[in-house]
Write a protein that holds these residues in place. Structure first.
Motif, PDB file in Angstrom:
ATOM      1  N   UNK A 188       0.841  -1.212   0.000  1.00 34.32           N
ATOM      2  CA  UNK A 188       0.000   0.000   0.000  1.00 34.32           C
ATOM      3  C   UNK A 188       0.868   1.251   0.000  1.00 34.32           C
ATOM      4  N   UNK A 189       1.963   1.164   0.788  1.00 34.80           N
ATOM      5  CA  UNK A 189       2.864   2.332   0.822  1.00 34.80           C
ATOM      6  C   UNK A 189       3.494   2.572  -0.548  1.00 34.80           C
ATOM      7  N   UNK A 190       3.877   1.459  -1.205  1.00 38.33           N
ATOM      8  CA  UNK A 190       4.458   1.587  -2.546  1.00 38.33           C
ATOM      9  C   UNK A 190       3.453   2.174  -3.541  1.00 38.33           C
ATOM     10  N   UNK A 191       2.204   1.720  -3.402  1.00 38.19           N
ATOM     11  CA  UNK A 191       1.177   2.272  -4.303  1.00 38.19           C
ATOM     12  C   UNK A 191       1.038   3.784  -4.091  1.00 38.19           C
ATOM     13  N   UNK A 192       1.010   4.155  -2.822  1.00 38.74           N
ATOM     14  CA  UNK A 192       0.898   5.595  -2.532  1.00 38.74           C
ATOM     15  C   UNK A 192       2.089   6.353  -3.083  1.00 38.74           C
ATOM     16  N   UNK A 193       3.250   5.753  -2.873  1.00 38.63           N
ATOM     17  CA  UNK A 193       4.471   6.393  -3.394  1.00 38.63           C
ATOM     18  C   UNK A 193       4.431   6.471  -4.905  1.00 38.63           C
ATOM     19  N   UNK A 194       3.893   5.429  -5.552  1.00 40.39           N
ATOM     20  CA  UNK A 194       3.799   5.412  -7.015  1.00 40.39           C
ATOM     21  C   UNK A 194       2.870   6.522  -7.524  1.00 40.39           C
ATOM     22  N   UNK A 195       1.724   6.660  -6.821  1.00 36.34           N
ATOM     23  CA  UNK A 195       0.795   7.711  -7.215  1.00 36.34           C
ATOM     24  C   UNK A 195       1.431   9.085  -7.065  1.00 36.34           C
ATOM     25  N   UNK A 196       2.166   9.252  -5.962  1.00 36.44           N
ATOM     26  CA  UNK A 196       2.818  10.554  -5.757  1.00 36.44           C
ATOM     27  C   UNK A 196       3.833  10.827  -6.853  1.00 36.44           C
ATOM     28  N   UNK A 197       4.605   9.776  -7.167  1.00 38.96           N
ATOM     29  CA  UNK A 197       5.603   9.958  -8.237  1.00 38.96           C
ATOM     30  C   UNK A 197       4.943  10.248  -9.579  1.00 38.96           C
ATOM     31  N   UNK A 227       3.629  13.979 -13.869  1.00 41.09           N
ATOM     32  CA  UNK A 227       2.663  14.709 -14.678  1.00 41.09           C
ATOM     33  C   UNK A 227       2.881  16.214 -14.550  1.00 41.09           C
ATOM     34  N   UNK A 228       3.076  16.648 -13.275  1.00 39.85           N
ATOM     35  CA  UNK A 228       3.332  18.077 -13.062  1.00 39.85           C
ATOM     36  C   UNK A 228       4.623  18.512 -13.752  1.00 39.85           C
ATOM     37  N   UNK A 229       5.629  17.614 -13.690  1.00 35.99           N
ATOM     38  CA  UNK A 229       6.895  17.920 -14.351  1.00 35.99           C
ATOM     39  C   UNK A 229       6.718  18.079 -15.864  1.00 35.99           C
TER      40      UNK A 229
END
Length: 292
Positions: free
Chosen positions: A29-38, A43-45
Motif C-alpha cells: 500500500x505504501x508503494x502504491x501511494x508512493x507510485x501515485x505521488x511519483x 505529470x506536473x513535471x
C-alpha cells in the motif's frame, strides 16, 4: 512430551506467517501511494516542461523580432547618416554656388515681371477693343447686350428669349432693336470677321422639319446672319453661320436657370492678324489703364 511441543509450534508458525503477510500488504500500500505521488510529480513535471518550452519559443520569437527590428533601425540610421553627410557636403558646395542661385532668382523675378507686363498689356488691349466696339452704344443700350473681350476676340451673347419666337428659329419683333445695336458694332469695323454661333440646351426639339438641336442651333444662327445682311446691310462675305447644338454649355442643364443660359446665340467678332497687331500698338501702357 515431544508431541506436545509440536502441537505448540504449529500455532506459532501460523501466527508468524500471518504476521509476514500483514507486513507485505502495508508495504504494498505504501508503494502504491508512493507510485501515485511519483506519477503526479511526473505529470506536473511534464506540464512544467511544456510551459517552459512554450516560454522559450515565445522568447525565441521575440528575440528574432527584436533582431529584425534592430537591423531595420541600423539601416534607417545608416540612411540618416548618409543624408546628413550629403547635406553637409551640399551645404559646403552651396557656399560656392550661392552667387549662381541669386542670379537664377533674379532671372525668375525678371520673367515673372515680364508675364505681369504682358498680362497688363493684354488687359489694355481688351479694354481698347471693348471701347472701340461699343462706342456707338449708350450706357442704357449696353444693358441689353452682354459683351466680353477675351484675348482680342469680342463675344456678344444674346438669349433665345430676346431673339426668337418660342420654340422657333424665326426672329421675333422685339429682337429688331437689339440686332440694330449689334449691327452698329459690326459696321464700325467693316473688315472684322463675324461668326454667328447658335447654342441650345439638352431638351429635345419636337418641331416639324427640325431633326434635333444641331438643326435648331444652325437655323437660329442662319436667321441672325440673314437679318444682319438683309435688314442692316452687313456684307455676307464677313458673316459665318454655325451651330453647336447642346454641346457647348456654360451652365448646368439640370436647372431651369441653367437651360435658359445655355439657350443663347453668340456673335463672335474677330480681328484679322494685321488689325490685331495694330490694336496692340494702340493699347495703352499698364499704368495708364483706368481702374474698373
Amino acid at each position: 512430551m515431544v508431541r506436545s511441543r509440536n502441537i505448540w509450534l504449529v500455532p506459532l508458525l501460523l501466527g508468524g506467517t500471518l504476521m509476514v503477510g500483514c507486513v507485505s500488504n502495508k508495504k504494498y500500500a505504501a508503494l502504491e501511494t508512493q507510485h501515485r505521488d511519483l506519477a503526479e510529480l511526473y505529470q506536473k513535471g511534464q506540464l512544467d516542461l511544456a510551459e517552459s518550452r512554450a516560454k522559450i519559443k515565445s522568447l525565441e520569437d521575440q528575440l528574432k523580432y527584436e533582431r529584425k527590428n534592430n537591423a531595420a533601425l541600423k539601416e534607417a540610421y545608416a540612411r540618416l547618416q548618409g543624408s546628413l553627410d550629403k547635406s553637409i557636403t551640399q551645404n559646403t558646395q552651396g557656399n560656392v554656388n550661392i552667387s549662381k542661385l541669386v542670379d537664377e532668382i533674379n532671372a525668375s523675378n525678371r520673367y515673372i515681371q515680364h508675364l505681369v507686363n504682358t498680362k497688363n498689356k493684354s488687359d489694355s488691349l481688351n479694354l481698347v477693343l471693348t471701347n472701340n466696339l461699343t462706342r456707338s452704344l449708350s450706357r442704357e443700350e449696353l444693358r441689353d447686350v452682354d459683351i466680353q473681350v477675351l484675348k482680342g476676340v469680342v463675344y456678344i451673347s444674346l438669349s433665345d428669349n430676346m431673339l426668337y419666337k418660342s420654340g422657333s428659329y424665326e426672329i421675333s419683333d422685339q429682337a429688331d432693336e437689339t440686332l440694330r445695336k449689334i449691327a452698329k458694332i459690326i459696321m464700325d469695323y467693316s473688315d472684322y470677321e463675324v461668326l454667328i454661333e447658335g447654342n441650345t440646351d439638352t431638351d429635345p426639339i419636337s418641331q416639324p422639319n427640325i431633326r434635333n438641336n444641331w438643326d435648331l442651333s444652325v437655323l437660329r444662327a442662319s436667321s441672325v446672319v440673314q437679318a444682319l445682311q438683309n435688314k442692316y446691310g452687313v456684307s455676307p462675305k464677313r458673316l459665318t453661320a454655325g451651330g453647336r447644338g447642346e454641346y457647348n454649355p456654360i451652365a448646368d442643364n439640370t436647372t431651369v436657370a441653367g437651360k435658359a443660359r445655355n439657350r443663347r446665340t453668340q456673335i463672335i467678332i474677330t480681328p484679322k492678324l494685321d488689325q490685331f497687331m495694330e490694336l496692340i500698338d494702340k493699347a495703352p501702357e499698364a499704368e495708364s489703364v483706368p481702374s474698373t
